[in-house]
Structures are given as structure tokens and as C-alpha cells.
Design a protein around this motif. Structure first.
Motif, PDB file in Angstrom:
ATOM      1  N   ILE A 257       0.837  -1.203   0.000  1.00  0.00           N
ATOM      2  CA  ILE A 257       0.000   0.000   0.000  1.00  0.00           C
ATOM      3  C   ILE A 257       0.873   1.255   0.000  1.00  0.00           C
ATOM      4  CG2 ILE A 257      -1.634   1.340   1.384  1.00  0.00           C
ATOM      5  CD1 ILE A 257      -2.768  -1.429   2.325  1.00  0.00           C
ATOM      6  N   GLY A 258       1.952   1.226   0.787  1.00  0.00           N
ATOM      7  CA  GLY A 258       2.875   2.358   0.812  1.00  0.00           C
ATOM      8  C   GLY A 258       3.503   2.613  -0.552  1.00  0.00           C
ATOM      9  N   TRP A 259       3.827   1.534  -1.267  1.00  0.00           N
ATOM     10  CA  TRP A 259       4.382   1.669  -2.618  1.00  0.00           C
ATOM     11  C   TRP A 259       3.402   2.405  -3.524  1.00  0.00           C
ATOM     12  CZ3 TRP A 259       8.917   0.431  -5.188  1.00  0.00           C
ATOM     13  CH2 TRP A 259       8.846   0.365  -6.576  1.00  0.00           C
ATOM     14  N   ALA A 260       2.131   1.992  -3.478  1.00  0.00           N
ATOM     15  CA  ALA A 260       1.116   2.633  -4.313  1.00  0.00           C
ATOM     16  C   ALA A 260       0.900   4.086  -3.904  1.00  0.00           C
ATOM     17  CB  ALA A 260      -0.191   1.862  -4.226  1.00  0.00           C
ATOM     18  N   THR A 261       0.934   4.345  -2.608  1.00  0.00           N
ATOM     19  CA  THR A 261       0.739   5.712  -2.125  1.00  0.00           C
ATOM     20  C   THR A 261       1.843   6.624  -2.638  1.00  0.00           C
ATOM     21  OG1 THR A 261      -0.373   4.897  -0.131  1.00  0.00           O
ATOM     22  CG2 THR A 261       0.514   7.147  -0.072  1.00  0.00           C
ATOM     23  N   ARG A 262       3.066   6.134  -2.603  1.00  0.00           N
ATOM     24  CA  ARG A 262       4.191   6.943  -3.088  1.00  0.00           C
ATOM     25  C   ARG A 262       4.096   7.167  -4.591  1.00  0.00           C
ATOM     26  NH1 ARG A 262       6.641   3.671   0.763  1.00  0.00           N
ATOM     27  NH2 ARG A 262       7.377   2.167  -0.794  1.00  0.00           N
ATOM     28  N   ARG A 263       3.528   6.216  -5.309  1.00  0.00           N
ATOM     29  CA  ARG A 263       3.344   6.376  -6.753  1.00  0.00           C
ATOM     30  C   ARG A 263       2.144   7.248  -7.082  1.00  0.00           C
ATOM     31  NH1 ARG A 263       5.706   2.879 -10.301  1.00  0.00           N
ATOM     32  NH2 ARG A 263       4.904   4.436 -11.751  1.00  0.00           N
ATOM     33  N   GLY A 264       1.260   7.439  -6.108  1.00  0.00           N
ATOM     34  CA  GLY A 264       0.057   8.239  -6.351  1.00  0.00           C
ATOM     35  C   GLY A 264      -0.957   7.539  -7.214  1.00  0.00           C
ATOM     36  N   SER A 265      -0.922   6.189  -7.234  1.00  0.00           N
ATOM     37  CA  SER A 265      -1.833   5.459  -8.108  1.00  0.00           C
ATOM     38  C   SER A 265      -1.974   4.022  -7.626  1.00  0.00           C
ATOM     39  CB  SER A 265      -1.301   5.460  -9.549  1.00  0.00           C
ATOM     40  OG  SER A 265      -2.060   4.617 -10.379  1.00  0.00           O
ATOM     41  N   ARG A 266      -3.183   3.484  -7.758  1.00  0.00           N
ATOM     42  CA  ARG A 266      -3.418   2.055  -7.531  1.00  0.00           C
ATOM     43  C   ARG A 266      -3.898   1.452  -8.844  1.00  0.00           C
ATOM     44  NH1 ARG A 266      -6.167   3.705  -2.612  1.00  0.00           N
ATOM     45  NH2 ARG A 266      -8.104   3.651  -3.827  1.00  0.00           N
ATOM     46  N   SER A 267      -3.148   0.505  -9.367  1.00  0.00           N
ATOM     47  CA  SER A 267      -3.535  -0.142 -10.624  1.00  0.00           C
ATOM     48  C   SER A 267      -2.807  -1.475 -10.720  1.00  0.00           C
ATOM     49  CB  SER A 267      -3.170   0.731 -11.833  1.00  0.00           C
ATOM     50  OG  SER A 267      -1.763   0.803 -11.986  1.00  0.00           O
ATOM     51  N   GLY A 268      -3.219  -2.270 -11.693  1.00  0.00           N
ATOM     52  CA  GLY A 268      -2.523  -3.521 -11.932  1.00  0.00           C
ATOM     53  C   GLY A 268      -1.079  -3.290 -12.322  1.00  0.00           C
ATOM     54  N   ARG A 269      -0.815  -2.211 -13.065  1.00  0.00           N
ATOM     55  CA  ARG A 269       0.562  -1.915 -13.457  1.00  0.00           C
ATOM     56  C   ARG A 269       1.422  -1.585 -12.247  1.00  0.00           C
ATOM     57  NH1 ARG A 269       0.263   2.331 -17.574  1.00  0.00           N
ATOM     58  NH2 ARG A 269      -0.158   0.573 -18.962  1.00  0.00           N
ATOM     59  N   VAL A 270       0.875  -0.785 -11.346  1.00  0.00           N
ATOM     60  CA  VAL A 270       1.628  -0.435 -10.139  1.00  0.00           C
ATOM     61  C   VAL A 270       1.846  -1.683  -9.284  1.00  0.00           C
ATOM     62  CG1 VAL A 270       1.541   0.884  -7.979  1.00  0.00           C
ATOM     63  CG2 VAL A 270       0.913   1.979 -10.141  1.00  0.00           C
TER      64      VAL A 270
END
Length: 288
Positions: A257-270
């Protein structure tokens, strides 16, 4: 003079590279078309279908359609549209591999060469999915070539060939909010039509509805249209879990979840990028 021209022509022929022969159309799971020749994809590594999470309805519909194509039955051209990074391209490759349909990737700048590609495929009994990734047009005029190939062209496509097209746009052609009001909103110029620089004198359609219909005409020619939408946090974590399980990697949901938060996006690619990170931390490699 004629003799000199013949010598020049012969010299140019020697300098010109010979035509590249097509790869064996029965021997490979995936191909690339550059507008002139079909070459085998060197490293085609489609994900297993069961690792693609959160898109079960889209998966079932596409696999069913390509299964019909592989069996020689009637099948649709398919438009996979929606939010970026939601698995459109991954599903196209995975479904083709799972059904035994050969995937042929075509760059968007070579669309005018599709009739030549169809002619090559017509000589093979194999089923093909012509894959056009991330397609979008800025105007209906640009879309007309593909539109005529999908329906109503002078020469029919082989029944063994269908298109798989992915796009971030539901209708493939860019649309303006001005379409809803014929070019103006509440009596003011619409977005992109500011009051300066003579914008009021720009040509406008007599019947705006015709312009809208023209923009939508291409998407209407796909018999199967599959939407992909932004995902919530639980679905994102489930996608990570599916990938991690498939490749034997341990993960902490909070770290994901932290990884997605830092990327600013939740997706299959992320989610996949996070799994690549996990594999790198563990000193492992992944198939793609």
C-alpha cells in the motif's frame, strides 16, 4: 545513355536490402508487423490468466471470444478501454496465449498497411488476433482508415483474423465538452474556443450531432467492448497477492500500500511494478 541508366539501376538494386521474408505463421505464439514483414516476437511471455485479478468478467468475455476464433467460429473484434494500468494489454496477451490464438502486434503508425497484413494471414489456416495497443485519434478523420477496415471495406478480412485494440478512451476519438452544446456553453465559447484570436469565426458544424456520431462510429464497429476501471485498495492488494503467490514471493500488504501511495496510483501496473521490486530485493528474476 540507356546503358548508363541500366548500370545505375543495377547498382541501386545491389545496394537495396532484399525483402525480409515473413516468419513461419504456424510456428510462433506472437509476431510483430512493421508494415512490410511479419517477424516472430523474440520474448513473448504472457502472464498466466489466473494471475490477473479483479477483471474476472472481462477475462471471461475475452477468453470466450478468442476461444470461438480459435475453433473457427464467429468471433468479434474487441475494444478494451479504460483507466491506464488496469490490465488491458496484459489480458490481451494472456487470453491469446491461453486460447492458442497467435498475437500479432501492430504499431499505430502502420495502420494503413493492415490490408497487406490481412492478405498474408489469409494464406494460413491459423487464427490471429491483431493487437493494436494504446490507440487513440485526435479527430474522426484520422480514424476513418481503421473504420473502413473493420466494416464496409472493399475486401473482407479473413474470418480467422480479428482485432484486439486497447485504448484509454472509450470511443477512441478525442471528444470535447462542446459537443454537448454545439460548441458553446451558456452562450460562451466552449473550452478550446476562447474569445480571442478570431475564435468566433472558426468553422462550426451545421449539425453538431453529425460530428458526435462520426466520432463514435469507430467504437461502434467493435462487437465486444470491455471496460476497465480504477481499482480500490483491497483489489490492488489482491492483485499483488496473486502475483506474489505465482512467483513465490513474500510481501507485506502495508508495504504494498505504501508503494502505491508513493506512486500516487493504484492499478494492476503499479502492483506488477511492486512485485518487480520484491523480486529485485530477493535477488530474483521475473519472466518479463
Amino acid at each position: 545513355m540507356t546503358e548508363a541508366l541500366d548500370r545505375i539501376a543495377a547498382a541501386l538494386e545491389r545496394l537495396a536490402p532484399p525483402p525480409v521474408p515473413d516468419a513461419d505463421l504456424t510456428a510462433h505464439p506472437a509476431y510483430l508487423w512493421d508494415g512490410r514483414a511479419l517477424t516472430a516476437a523474440r520474448s513473448f511471455a504472457a502472464l498466466p490468466l489466473d494471475t490477473l485479478t479483479g477483471i474476472d468478467q472481462q477475462k471471461a468475455a475475452l477468453v470466450s471470444n478468442l476461444g470461438r476464433l480459435a475453433a473457427g467460429h464467429a468471433a468479434h473484434d474487441v475494444l478494451l478501454w479504460g483507466a491506464r494500468g488496469t490490465g488491458k494489454s496484459a489480458l490481451a496477451a494472456a487470453a491469446a496465449a491461453a486460447t492458442g490464438v497467435a498475437l500479432v502486434e501492430v504499431a499505430t503508425h502502420t495502420l494503413d498497411s493492415l490490408p497487406r497484413l490481412f492478405a498474408r494471414m489469409a494464406t494460413s489456416p491459423r487464427a490471429f488476433a491483431v493487437f493494436i495497443d494504446d490507440l487513440g485519434f485526435s479527430s474522426p478523420d484520422e480514424a476513418r482508415t481503421l473504420r473502413s477496415l473493420l466494416e464496409g471495406g472493399a475486401e473482407a478480412r479473413p474470418s480467422t483474423v480479428r482485432l484486439l485494440v486497447t485504448s484509454n478512451r472509450r470511443h477512441l476519438v478525442a471528444r470535447d465538452i462542446a459537443e454537448q452544446s454545439g460548441g458553446a456553453i451558456n452562450g460562451l465559447p466552449a473550452a478550446g474556443h476562447s474569445a480571442g484570436a478570431g475564435s468566433w469565426n472558426e468553422p462550426r458544424a451545421i449539425n453538431p450531432r453529425d460530428v458526435v456520431d462520426d466520432a463514435l462510429a469507430l467504437a461502434d464497429r467493435f462487437g465486444l467492448s470491455l471496460g476497465f476501471h480504477a481499482i480500490d485498495q483491497d483489489t490492488y492488494v489482491a492483485i499483488v497477492a496473486g502475483y506474489a503467490r505465482a512467483y513465490g514471493l513474500a510481501f507485506d500488504p502495508q508495504d504494498a500500500i505504501g508503494w502505491a501511495t508513493r506512486r500516487g496510483s493504484r492499478s494492476g501496473r503499479v502492483a506488477w511494478q511492486y512485485v518487480v521490486e520484491l523480486a529485485g530485493r530477493a535477488g530474483r528474476t521475473l519472466p518479463r
